[in-house]
Each structure stands twice: as structure tokens, then as C-alpha cells.
Design an enzyme around this catalytic site. Structure first.
Site, short mmCIF file in Angstrom:
data_model
loop_
_atom_site.label_atom_id
_atom_site.label_comp_id
_atom_site.label_asym_id
_atom_site.label_seq_id
_atom_site.Cartn_x
_atom_site.Cartn_y
_atom_site.Cartn_z
CB CYS A 54 -3.90 -2.26 9.01
SG CYS A 54 -2.09 -2.36 9.04
CD GLU A 116 5.63 -0.92 6.21
OE1 GLU A 116 5.73 -2.08 5.79
OE2 GLU A 116 4.80 -0.10 5.79
CD GLN A 118 5.98 -5.88 6.00
OE1 GLN A 118 6.22 -4.77 6.49
NE2 GLN A 118 6.72 -6.95 6.26
CB ALA A 192 -4.46 -17.59 5.49
CD GLU A 194 3.12 -8.94 2.91
OE1 GLU A 194 4.32 -8.64 2.81
OE2 GLU A 194 2.21 -8.32 2.34
#
Length: 424
Positions: A54, A116, A118, A192, A194
Site C-alpha cells: 500500500c 514497522e 510488516q 481478511a 494481515e
């Protein structure tokens, strides 16, 4: 032709979400994109991987240097954009800078939320996709393995990930700004993946009145909902039930908006203009931007949350200097490995030539022994022959040289000649 490490991309700093969403690569598009990239440039692009999240879209290549002028145009063409509109938002790196960028991205130093974790998993997913597409070779494989190692080192040896202020936590804070106590709020999660799972974890801790997960695949929705004592529903049911929810958090891989202006307008009328908080974490966006103009809707994009979490990064900035030092050392190590690869063909050729000389002299010695020459004379001739052939090349080059070249050769010869360790 030499092969360089090249990186092309845009991120949350160089481009707003309205641009990023137009050059994102959903999972099902990665394989065709990698195939298209290599097809467009042929052997000039030896290896490639695409990282698309994103907050960023990046292409990593092992390619001939001249392609860096043309890949930005390919990226624009593949996404049906004008190259001129995309170029101002693009950055590109080569060699050391490209390696350093990969290390910084994986370590969370280039993220919207400093430190972060992720992004490391997302980069590993990108590498797996490249492996499955057959576009990952020795160079990029080595780059990414070292990238993952550096990220682990940075996280274990610095405080870069301490006091994390996540996008999910920011989403909760935004909802609390509007509603205060969320114990009477209805929360709808669309997707649905992460990010939705992280958001659901944060919201569940505040025990809202009800939580519902809507997803294209109902089985995945039920799996996630079971962890939080939440309910599920089909995406097709959203238009009829949207008015039931105070907070909507959406993050899907849909290429088109899921919630349009008309649908949300009808929901606000049904709610008698009670406020709604809508948090769109998807790129491309799941909620039409026009929804934000509605008086009773508080719409936030991923960029809005990013700006909010920046205020929580001060405690980690002190660790950045230490992390950058680790990364710089590892960049130098990788570049040394890369440069070593470049001389491998020369070393192999040199070894082959030496073995040919060795075999020729051995064959000559065997013939001498076969005709009855004394072993001592044969050994002396073998040593003399090997020495003469070993010395011939350097001495001939020295005799032919002049001026500065001769001085360079004279300086190199002591380093190239073997030394004999004498036993006492």
C-alpha cells in the site's frame, strides 16, 4: 556486458495514494508483470522482482545499465499511464545505492511507520513470487538473502522497532476521536488479510458492541472472525447492512472501489446522519474519495494514518544512526561479493591456462622417462619448463611496456610472484 543491481519505484514520500494506487501490482498480476518485463527487455534484464504494497511499488533488477532509461516508461505503459505523469514521482538507484535501499526498506527505515515489521514479510512474499515466476537468479537471490539477514540484525541490535505505533493502533485512535468510548460501536472489517487482522486485534481489545468480517472468500472471513468472537457476512450483503456500523475498516486487493458514494449516502440517511468513521487502508482504494465530502462521514486514507503515526516515532529515531551504520557495513560486504563475481571468469581462464601448461610439461616428462632419461634430469627439466612458461608472460609484458604502464607492472610483480617458505 556488465550487469548492475537496479531499483525503480515510488513510495509514500514520492507519490500520494492517488498515484500509488494506479501503479500497484495485485498478487495475480505479479507473474504477468515479471514475464512482461523480461519479454520487453530480453537478455538486458537477467533477473527481476516486484515489491508492491500500500505504501510502495518497486522493481528490483539485475540488468544491463542502459535499461535504466527505459524501465520507467515500461512501468507507465504496463499500468496504462502517461510516462510524463509518472516520472516526477519515481526514484531509481544503481549498484551501492540500490543495495542500500533494499536493506533500508527491509529494516523499516524507509517505511511510513518507522521500524514497522510488516514490510519484511511483504518483501519475502515478493521474492517467493519472483522465484515462482522464474525471474530470480544468483545475484538477486544473494541480494535478498542478505537483505533479510540485515533486517534481522538491525531489529535485534537496535531499538528501531521499540514503542511501535502501528497503522492499526492509529485506526483505533481515529475512531475514538469521533465516538470516544467504542464499547457501543459496531465495527465492520472488509477483507481478511494481515492488515485487517492487526486492526481487528486492536479494536477487539476495546470490546466493541459487535464486530463483523466481510470478505470475498467466506471461509477466510470465518477463520479470522473465530479469533475475535466476531460474525461474518458476504460482500454482497454490505449495501443492505452498511448502516448498521459506526466504524468501517477496509483493506482488500480489489482493483475497483467496494464502497461508492451512492451506497454510503443511503447508509447515512438510514442512520439519520449519525457519524460514521471509514478507514481505507487499501491501495488501490476501496472507498470512493467523494465519500469524504459527506458531512456525517469521517474518511481516512492510508496516507492520513501515516501522517498521524509520525508523531510517535521520536523514540526510535535515536536508533536510526546505529541501524544506518550496520546497513552501510553490509552494503560494502555485498558489493565486495558482487565485484568478486566479476573476476571469476578471468580466474577460471587463468586456471585453465595454468592446467594446460602443467599437462604439457607432464607429458614431456613422461616421454623423457619412457626413453630412459634419469629421473633427476627429468625433474630438473620439468621444474625448468614450468618456471620458464610461468615467467614468460609477465616478463614479455614488462619488456613491451613503457612509461606509466611499466611502473604499474613493476609495482604489481612482487605481489604476483610466489614466495617460498624456507624451513629451518
Amino acid at each position: 556486458m556488465s550487469v548492475d543491481v537496479l531499483t525503480f519505484g515510488l513510495n509514500h514520500v514520492s507519490a500520494p495514494v492517488s498515484v500509488r494506487e494506479r501503479v500497484s501490482f495485485p498478487v495475480d498480476v505479479l507473474r504477468p508483470a515479471l514475464d512482461g518485463l523480461r519479454s520487453a527487455f530480453g537478455a538486458s534484464v537477467r533477473e527481476a522482482a516486484i515489491l508492491s504494497t500500500c505504501n510502495r511499488t518497486e522493481i528490483y533488477c539485475a540488468a544491463e545499465p542502459q535499461v535504466q532509461e527505459h524501465i520507467p516508461s515500461w512501468l507507465a505503459d504496463f499500468n496504462r499511464l502517461e510516462a510524463g505523469s509518472l516520472r516526477p514521482h519515481l526514484y531509481q538507484y544503481q549498484q551501492n545505492d540500490a543495495v542500500r535501499h533494499a536493506f533500508r526498506v527491509a529494516s523499516g527505515l524507509d517505511s511510513m511507520v518507522l521500524g514497522e515489521p510488516q514490510i519484511l514479510g511483504q518483501m519475502k512474499d515478493a521474492v517467493r513470487a519472483a522465484e515462482q515466476a522464474g525471474s530470480l537468479g544468483t545475484l538477486l537471490h544473494q541480494l535478498f538473502q542478505r537483505t533479510f539477514s540485515v533486517a534481522k540484525e538491525v531489529r535485534s541490535q537496535t531499538a528501531i522497532g521499540a514503542h511501535s505505533v502501528s497503522m492499526a493502533a492509529a485506526a483505533v485512535r481515529l475512531a475514538e476521536r469521533v465516538f470516544g468510548d467504542l464499547s457501543q460501536a459496531g465495527v465492520l472489517f472488509i477483507g481478511a488479510g494481515e492488515m485487517i487482522e492487526l486492526c481487528a486485534t486492536h479494536f477487539a481489545a476495546l470490546k466493541p458492541k459487535n464486530m463483523v468480517v466481510a470478505n470475498r472468500t467466506l471461509e477466510r472471513a470465518e477463520l479470522l472472525a473465530s479469533r475475535f468472537v466476531a460474525k461474518t457476512m458476504k460482500l454482497s450483503d454490505i449495501p443492505d447492512r452498511l448502516a448498521d456500523f459506526d466504524v468501517i475498516v477496509s483493506c482488500t486487493a480489489s482493483s475497483l472501489p467496494i464502497l461508492g458514494l451512492g451506497m454510503v449516502e443511503r447508509a447515512t440517511r438510514s442512520r439519520r446522519h449519525r457519524p460514521m468513521v471509514m478507514i481505507d487502508l487499501a491501495v488501490p482504494r476501496d472507498i470512493e474519495t467523494e465519500v469524504g465530502r459527506l458531512a456525517d462521514v469521517y474518511l481516512y486514507s492510508v496516507d492520513d494514518l501515516g501522517r498521524m503515526v509520525q508523531s510517535g516515532t521520536d523514540a526510535r529515531r535515536a536508533a536510526v544512526v546505529q541501524a544506518e551504520a550496520i546497513i552501510e557495513t553490509r552494503v560494502q560486504h555485498f558489493m565486495h561479493w558482487l565485484q568478486s563475481r566479476e573476476i571469476v571468469p578471468a580466474i577460471v581462464s587463468f586456471q585453465q591456462s595454468a592446467e594446460e601448461v602443467q599437462q604439457a610439461e607432464l607429458e614431456r616428462a613422461r616421454r623423457m622417462l619412457a626413453r630412459g632419461d634419469s629421473p633427476e634430469a627429468v625433474l630438473e627439466q620439468l621444474a625448468r619448463g614450468l618456471t620458464q612458461k610461468y615467467m614468460h608472460g609477465p616478463l614479455a609484458a614488462l619488456n613491451r611496456s613503457e612509461g606509466e604502464e611499466r611502473q604499474q607492472l613493476l609495482g604489481l610483480m612482487p605481489r604476483l610472484l610466489p614466495t617460498v617458505e624456507r624451513r629451518r
